[in-house]
Design an enzyme around this catalytic site. Structure first.
Site, mmCIF file in Angstrom:
data_model
loop_
_atom_site.group_PDB
_atom_site.id
_atom_site.type_symbol
_atom_site.label_atom_id
_atom_site.label_comp_id
_atom_site.label_asym_id
_atom_site.label_seq_id
_atom_site.Cartn_x
_atom_site.Cartn_y
_atom_site.Cartn_z
ATOM 1 C CG HIS B 65 -1.990 -1.044 1.149
ATOM 2 N ND1 HIS B 65 -2.460 -1.713 2.248
ATOM 3 C CD2 HIS B 65 -2.673 -1.537 0.080
ATOM 4 C CE1 HIS B 65 -3.395 -2.577 1.865
ATOM 5 N NE2 HIS B 65 -3.534 -2.488 0.556
ATOM 6 C CD GLU B 68 -0.400 0.802 4.465
ATOM 7 O OE1 GLU B 68 0.332 -0.195 4.647
ATOM 8 O OE2 GLU B 68 -1.636 0.696 4.301
ATOM 9 N NE ARG B 123 -6.231 0.301 0.581
ATOM 10 C CZ ARG B 123 -6.108 -0.369 1.723
ATOM 11 N NH1 ARG B 123 -5.452 0.134 2.735
ATOM 12 N NH2 ARG B 123 -6.651 -1.567 1.855
ATOM 13 C CG HIS B 192 0.334 -3.913 5.207
ATOM 14 N ND1 HIS B 192 -0.564 -3.587 4.231
ATOM 15 C CD2 HIS B 192 0.756 -5.162 4.899
ATOM 16 C CE1 HIS B 192 -0.687 -4.570 3.371
ATOM 17 N NE2 HIS B 192 0.101 -5.550 3.757
ATOM 18 C CD GLU B 266 -1.823 -2.344 9.310
ATOM 19 O OE1 GLU B 266 -1.371 -1.190 9.477
ATOM 20 O OE2 GLU B 266 -2.594 -2.648 8.399
#
Lengths: 97, 305
Positions: B65, B68, B123, B192, B266
């Site tokens: 993405h 990020e 994204r 991510h 994440e």
């Protein structure tokens, strides 16, 4: 280049399943052009939404009408982006020199 | 290489150029492979860390993405860390005695370039969607793992659009082909940002993965190490249970392909920055992530299957 002048990022800590459902419904409102940075999932996780300046008053009205409290994480997204870009440019100059 | 600032965000060209520097500085350890081209014909480079031969391997991708940014920046820092620590870290040496590491630092090069030049909040990929004004597919909804199921959108204008078919995105297909052709990946890790989670399959279903208990124990131990550095708090669990049901995700695909140790990170936003994490946070983020990554990689090394 797309500008984000006046766009805000708001955070909502949903307090009920009903609020989650309402926020999920907001996700489908294409005319508001909301960008969910963190989607409404559960009361345990916050919901972060980038709200374009053109939708700020509508979103605020909807949230207030439904007693959904929110805080502003980023007041003007473009200011942050300008800072980020300036910093990158400075680093680039430093590296080149 | 010594002049490169790992505590800054960089454009795609700068990162690609830095990869060449890394390869030339550590030529006996690092090679650069082109695994294909993106939709807009940008090369997709994988850094291979290997002491030679074709060993069982670990896959790490960052920044699928594009917005990020701390993910790609962490990828750069991590690749440098592996190269510089090899030779002075016995555990890393032992890891590379037994396994190869492949890193795809810019998993979505078109999107990354677009975030720098057109729209910082982009994204998805940049592919055109016939019949729609909107471009791009969410490359983490495009894998052949419950493709088109819950948690992915069929609307090309959505940020979670799954695309017309599984692996329709060339960026995804390139990775799929590479992983399949290699045939001996034992771990698949996708990085991510920004909600501080370490996840394992499944996302397309809320059923437990066959190795749920083991994956949970590995994740929990990895996060304990991560937290020890700066106190960053993570949650550990399956995608479905700790975020939401999301179909077509990469680690579900890799797990169903038989790559047992499949995880998704994440990374942190401990403040109020979201995708705009200040660059001062890059090195702390990468440093803490490294502890968790290393734990997972060592576990994979010590538990062959």
């Amino acid at each position: 280049e797309r500008l984000f002048i006046g766009d805000q990022v708001i955070r909502i800590n949903a307090e009920s399943e009903e609020q989650i459902k309402l926020l999920q419904a907001l996700e489908t409102r294409e005319e508001l052009e909301l960008d969910f940075w963190l989607s409404p999932v559960s009361m345990e996780l916050p919901v972060d939404i980038r709200v374009p300046s053109s939708s700020l008053s509508s979103v605020s009205e909807i949230l207030n009408a439904n007693n959904i409290a929110y805080s502003v994480l980023i007041n003007d997204l473009q200011e942050r982006l300008d800072e980020e870009k300036f910093e990158m440019m400075e680093n680039h100059i430093k590296e080149r020199s | 290489g010594s002049s490169f600032n790992f505590g800054a965000y960089h454009r795609l060209e700068t990162i690609y150029s830095w990869m060449d520097t890394l390869v030339s500085e550590y030529s006996t350890l690092v090679t650069k492979l082109e695994i294909g081209r993106s939709y807009e014909n940008r090369p997709m480079y994988v850094l291979k860390f290997s002491k030679g031969g074709n060993k069982p391997a670990i896959w790490i991708d960052t920044g699928i993405h594009s917005r990020e940014w701390v993910s790609q920046a962490t990828g750069v820092w991590t690749a440098n860390k592996i190269a510089t620590d090899y030779g002075r870290d016995a555990s890393l040496a032992s890891l590379l005695d037994n396994m190869d590491i492949y890193m795809l630092i810019l998993a979505n090069p078109d999107g990354y370039d677009y975030t720098h030049n057109n729209n910082r909040m982009w994204r998805k990929t940049r592919s055109e969607n016939p019949g729609s004004m909107c471009r791009g597919v969410d490359p983490n909804r495009n894998w052949d793992a419950g493709f088109g199921g819950p948690g992915a959108s069929s609307n090309p204008c959505s940020d979670s659009y799954h695309g017309p078919s599984a692996h329709s995105e060339i960026e995804v297909k390139n990775v799929v082909n590479f992983i399949k052709n290699h045939g001996n990946f034992k771990s698949f890790i996708s990085v991510h940002a920004y909600s501080q989670l370490l996840m394992y399959p499944y996302g397309y279903s809320c059923k437990n993965a066959a190795h749920q208990a083991e994956l949970d124990a590995i994740g929990t131990a990895a996060v304990k190490k991560l937290t020890s550095l700066h106190g960053t708090r993570y949650k550990v669990g399956s995608i479905c249970n700790i975020i939401y049901q999301a179909s077509g995700g990469s680690i579900d695909w890799s797990y169903d392909e038989g790559i047992k140790y499949s995880f998704a990170f994440e990374l942190r936003d401990t403040g109020n920055s979201g995708f705009l994490l200040p660059p001062t946070q890059i090195i702390p983020t990468a440093s803490e992530t490294w502890l968790a990554l290393k734990h997972i990689m060592e576990y994979v090394r010590d538990h062959p299957y």
